[in-house]
Design an enzyme around this catalytic site. Structure first.
Site, PDB file in Angstrom:
ATOM      1  CB  SER A  19      -0.691  -1.284  -0.581  1.00 19.76           C
ATOM      2  OG  SER A  19      -0.808  -1.978  -1.769  1.00 19.76           O
ATOM      3  CG  ASP A  75      -1.874  -1.581  -5.553  1.00 20.70           C
ATOM      4  OD1 ASP A  75      -1.377  -0.694  -6.273  1.00 20.70           O
ATOM      5  OD2 ASP A  75      -1.246  -2.104  -4.611  1.00 20.70           O
ATOM      6  CG  ASP A 105       0.701   1.318  -2.974  1.00 15.55           C
ATOM      7  OD1 ASP A 105       0.093   0.429  -3.608  1.00 15.55           O
ATOM      8  OD2 ASP A 105       1.748   1.091  -2.337  1.00 15.55           O
ATOM      9  CG  ASP A 143       2.749  -1.235  -5.211  1.00 11.71           C
ATOM     10  OD1 ASP A 143       1.557  -1.585  -5.251  1.00 11.71           O
ATOM     11  OD2 ASP A 143       3.490  -1.416  -4.217  1.00 11.71           O
ATOM     12  CD  GLU A 157       4.438 -10.476  -4.972  1.00  5.97           C
ATOM     13  OE1 GLU A 157       4.825 -11.188  -4.046  1.00  5.97           O
ATOM     14  OE2 GLU A 157       3.783  -9.435  -4.796  1.00  5.97           O
ATOM     15  CG  ASN A 171       0.016  -9.614  -6.229  1.00 12.35           C
ATOM     16  OD1 ASN A 171       0.882  -9.036  -6.884  1.00 12.35           O
ATOM     17  ND2 ASN A 171       0.185  -9.920  -4.954  1.00 12.35           N
ATOM     18  NE  ARG A 177       3.431 -16.950   1.861  1.00  8.21           N
ATOM     19  CZ  ARG A 177       2.852 -15.749   1.847  1.00  8.21           C
ATOM     20  NH1 ARG A 177       1.657 -15.568   1.296  1.00  8.21           N
ATOM     21  NH2 ARG A 177       3.448 -14.713   2.394  1.00  8.21           N
ATOM     22  CB  SER A 200      -0.727 -13.425   5.399  1.00  4.97           C
ATOM     23  OG  SER A 200      -0.500 -12.046   5.215  1.00  4.97           O
TER      24      SER A 200
HETATM   25  C1  LIG Z   1      -0.719 -13.818  -2.104  1.00  4.74           C
HETATM   26  C2  LIG Z   1      -0.485 -12.365  -2.155  1.00  4.74           C
HETATM   27  O1  LIG Z   1      -1.057 -11.695  -2.997  1.00  4.74           O
HETATM   28  N1  LIG Z   1       0.363 -11.854  -1.238  1.00  4.74           N
HETATM   29  C3  LIG Z   1       0.705 -10.435  -1.189  1.00  4.74           C
HETATM   30  C4  LIG Z   1       0.715  -9.944   0.245  1.00  4.74           C
HETATM   31  O2  LIG Z   1       1.646 -10.711   0.970  1.00  4.74           O
HETATM   32  P1  LIG Z   1       1.253 -11.797   2.071  1.00  4.74           P
HETATM   33  O3  LIG Z   1       2.559 -12.117   2.743  1.00  4.74           O
HETATM   34  O4  LIG Z   1       0.681 -12.936   1.299  1.00  4.74           O
HETATM   35  O5  LIG Z   1       0.229 -11.176   2.944  1.00  4.74           O
HETATM   36  O6  LIG Z   1       1.096  -8.577   0.264  1.00  4.74           O
HETATM   37  C5  LIG Z   1       2.426  -8.333  -0.224  1.00  4.74           C
HETATM   38  C6  LIG Z   1       2.730  -6.866  -0.043  1.00  4.74           C
HETATM   39  O7  LIG Z   1       1.855  -6.037  -0.748  1.00  4.74           O
HETATM   40  C7  LIG Z   1       2.513  -8.764  -1.685  1.00  4.74           C
HETATM   41  O8  LIG Z   1       3.808  -8.570  -2.151  1.00  4.74           O
HETATM   42  C8  LIG Z   1       2.089 -10.232  -1.790  1.00  4.74           C
HETATM   43  O9  LIG Z   1       2.062 -10.630  -3.127  1.00  4.74           O
HETATM   44 MG   LIG Z   2       0.448  -1.715  -3.518  1.00  7.82          MG
END
Ligand SMILES: CC(=O)N[C@H]1[C@@H](OP(=O)(O)O)O[C@H](CO)[C@@H](O)[C@@H]1O
Ligand SMILES: [Mg+2]
Length: 521
Positions: free
Chosen positions: A64, A276, A278, A280, A370, A372, A497, A499
């Site tokens: 991604s 992004d 890939d 999505d 989301e 993002n 939190r 990641s």
């Molecule tokens: C804050 C943030 O942008 N987190 C991202 C990121 O997850 P994290 O668990 O925060 O690393 O990667 C995920 C997969 O691509 C996406 O779904 C998510 O929104």
């Molecule tokens: Mg992606």
């Protein structure tokens, strides 16, 4: 299961000693050089999952938005959704088994999951444009074939396109044709139908600049753009001919740095978007006349779409439920706008598309995004049938028009997963139909200033959370300290939190003004 053959083949994809990885929010992700054995084993696992579900399973090779040197792999379940959680555990066990344990772990999984080993298996494979992806997807195929599974290698695809293929294949073509041509046709037809009724505004309105993150999105959008050129003209930037994948560009870069990508020319008030790596996720943005940058993120996409859907739903007069699903990262202003102005129910889930997707399925029409930019809209089978029926039956012209519009909207959204190309076409159709400029869309509400930080810690798992990740339960005292800080500022909110995709802790804060935000973070 010919375990001797598996052992022999596996030696050609040997696991480095001591390496352990976890199937996280988006599958396995790490440096590409560490992934060969994981790919082979995910080929094996996809065969078992296919036998168990008696369905086609997808395997996507991508990392991604992560750097070009990284790679990753995830499995796609029968209806195009993310792999079931119990199988994520099997995936982790299989990836971490030492060579000599491999046959036992395969047998264990087959037993635990009651896999009928005599069943046929079919796996479809897709990959992004990373230099490492071709070889790694071959390793997946090696895993599939050694267990006697059949496969189709789609080669280069966006992640959502692979989800689409899986969904099509498991619904006997009812969802669409499982070819790239089928994908282009289905989406473009819905887009052209939908925008037919749009008031024809100037050429400027119909042009969109797209930053493709130097990734797969560029290849696929270039192939597809001829299909919908009468309704929209897209100009591609960061198309992979020069720059490096995701480097200083792409949706993740734009969202997290809150600035435009490199390699795109932006004139004031021009509508631009970024995919992004890939394809999505999608994020919109523009520069105003004073040269100030404005981000129009996933929350605003959800607001635009749900506002748009409310009207035809009201028109057809059927009481189909509409709801929006967000995560803790949704800007507080967006939640307030949706609940108080739009009057739609809003739910908050944990980060990660699978959580949002699952929750969205509880509504007749579930909008999930989301912040993002990853999201889509799901229509329940009942809603789809109702809308189709109304589109054919209704006498009254206005009602039938509304039902027809919804019918095209269903076809335009990727029902399997968030899809930058599909979302882009939905957004462009809505803006055209409503005659909205990107500034007018942006003005639906004003984002609270916000900031997101990554913090490296020795062990991110010392933090655990509850309430859809908005409250820390461990370590003791952390939540109290956040509460103390947050209560000093108006409309402020903060959370921490671990990641699920990187070895870091994420910190998020928002407040009513830049000043408050800086003081609190
Ligand atoms: C804050 C943030 O942008 N987190 C991202 C990121 O997850 P994290 O668990 O925060 O690393 O990667 C995920 C997969 O691509 C996406 O779904 C998510 O929104
Ligand atoms: Mg992606």
């Amino acid at each position: 299961m010919d375990l001797d053959a598996v052992t022999k083949q596996s030696a050609l994809h040997a696991k480095p000693d001591g390496l352990t990885l976890q199937y996280g929010t988006a599958g396995f992700r790490t440096k590409a050089e560490h992934l060969d054995h994981v790919m082979f084993r995910m080929g094996l696992l996809a065969v078992l999952r296919s036998k168990q579900t008696k369905s086609t399973i997808g395997v996507m090779v991508t990392a991604s938005h992560n750097p070009e040197e990284d790679n990753g792999v995830k499995l796609v379940d029968p209806l195009g959704e993310m792999l079931a959680p119990s199988w994520e555990e099997h995936a982790t066990c299989l990836a971490n088994a030492e060579e000599q344990e491999l046959p036992r772990v395969l047998l264990d999984i087959s037993e635990k999951a009651a896999v009928n080993l005599h069943q046929d298996a079919f796996v479809v494979v897709g990959r992004d444009t990373r230099p490492s992806s071709e070889k790694l997807s071959q390793s997946v195929i090696d895993g599939v074939t050694v267990l006697g599974g059949q496969f189709h290698d789609y080669g280069l695809l966006t992640t959502p396109q692979l989800h689409y293929m899986v969904y099509c294949r498991n619904t006997s073509g009812r969802y669409g044709k499982a070819t790239i041509e089928g994908y282009y046709q289905k989406l473009s037809t819905a887009f052209v139908e939908l925008t037919k009724q749009a008031f024809c505004s100037g050429d400027d309105q119909r042009t969109l600049k797209v930053d493709c993150a130097n990734g797969i999105g560029a290849l696929k959008l270039r192939e597809m753009k001829h299909y919908f050129s009468q309704g929209l003209s897209v100009q591609l930037f960061n198309d992979g001919t020069e720059g490096k994948l995701n480097h200083l560009c792409g949706a993740d870069f734009v969202k997290s740095h809150q600035k435009p990508p490199q390699g795109i020319e932006m004139k004031s008030n021009e509508r631009c978007c970024s995919f992004d790596g890939d394809a999505d996720r999608i994020i919109y943005y523009y520069h105003d006349a004073d040269g100030q940058f404005h981000l129009v993120d996933g929350d605003k996409i959800a607001a635009l779409i749900s506002g748009f859907l409310k009207e035809p739903l009201l028109e057809i007069g059927d009481s189909l439920s509409l709801g929006v699903v967000q995560t803790a990262y949704a800007n507080g202003s967006s939640t307030r706008y949706l609940e108080e102005v739009m009057k739609v129910p809003v739910c908050c889930t944990k980060t990660g598309v699978k959580h949002l997707h699952h929750k969205a399925q509880e509504f007749d029409i579930g909008v999930y995004f989301e912040a993002n930019g990853h999201g889509t809209v799901l229509f329940s089978k009942a809603a789809e049938m109702k809308i189709k029926q109304l589109a054919e039956e209704l006498e009254e012209d206005k009602k039938r028009k509304a039902a027809k519009m919804l019918e095209n909207v269903i076809d335009l959204f990727n029902q399997a997963t968030g899809d930058a190309i599909s979302d882009m076409l939905v957004i462009e159709a809505i803006l055209a139909l409503k005659g909205l400029t990107v500034q007018q869309w942006d003005a639906l509400y004003t984002d609270l200033p916000n900031r997101q930080l990554k913090v490296k810690v020795a062990d991110r798992q010392v933090i655990s959370t509850t309430d859809a990740e908005r409250q820390a339960v461990k370590p003791p005292g952390l939540q109290e300290a956040i509460n103390e800080l947050v209560k000093k500022y108006r409309l402020s909110r903060a959370f921490v939190r671990p990641s699920g995709t990187e070895d870091i802790v994420r910190v998020y804060a928002e407040a009513d003004s830049q000043q408050s935000l800086q003081n609190s973070s």
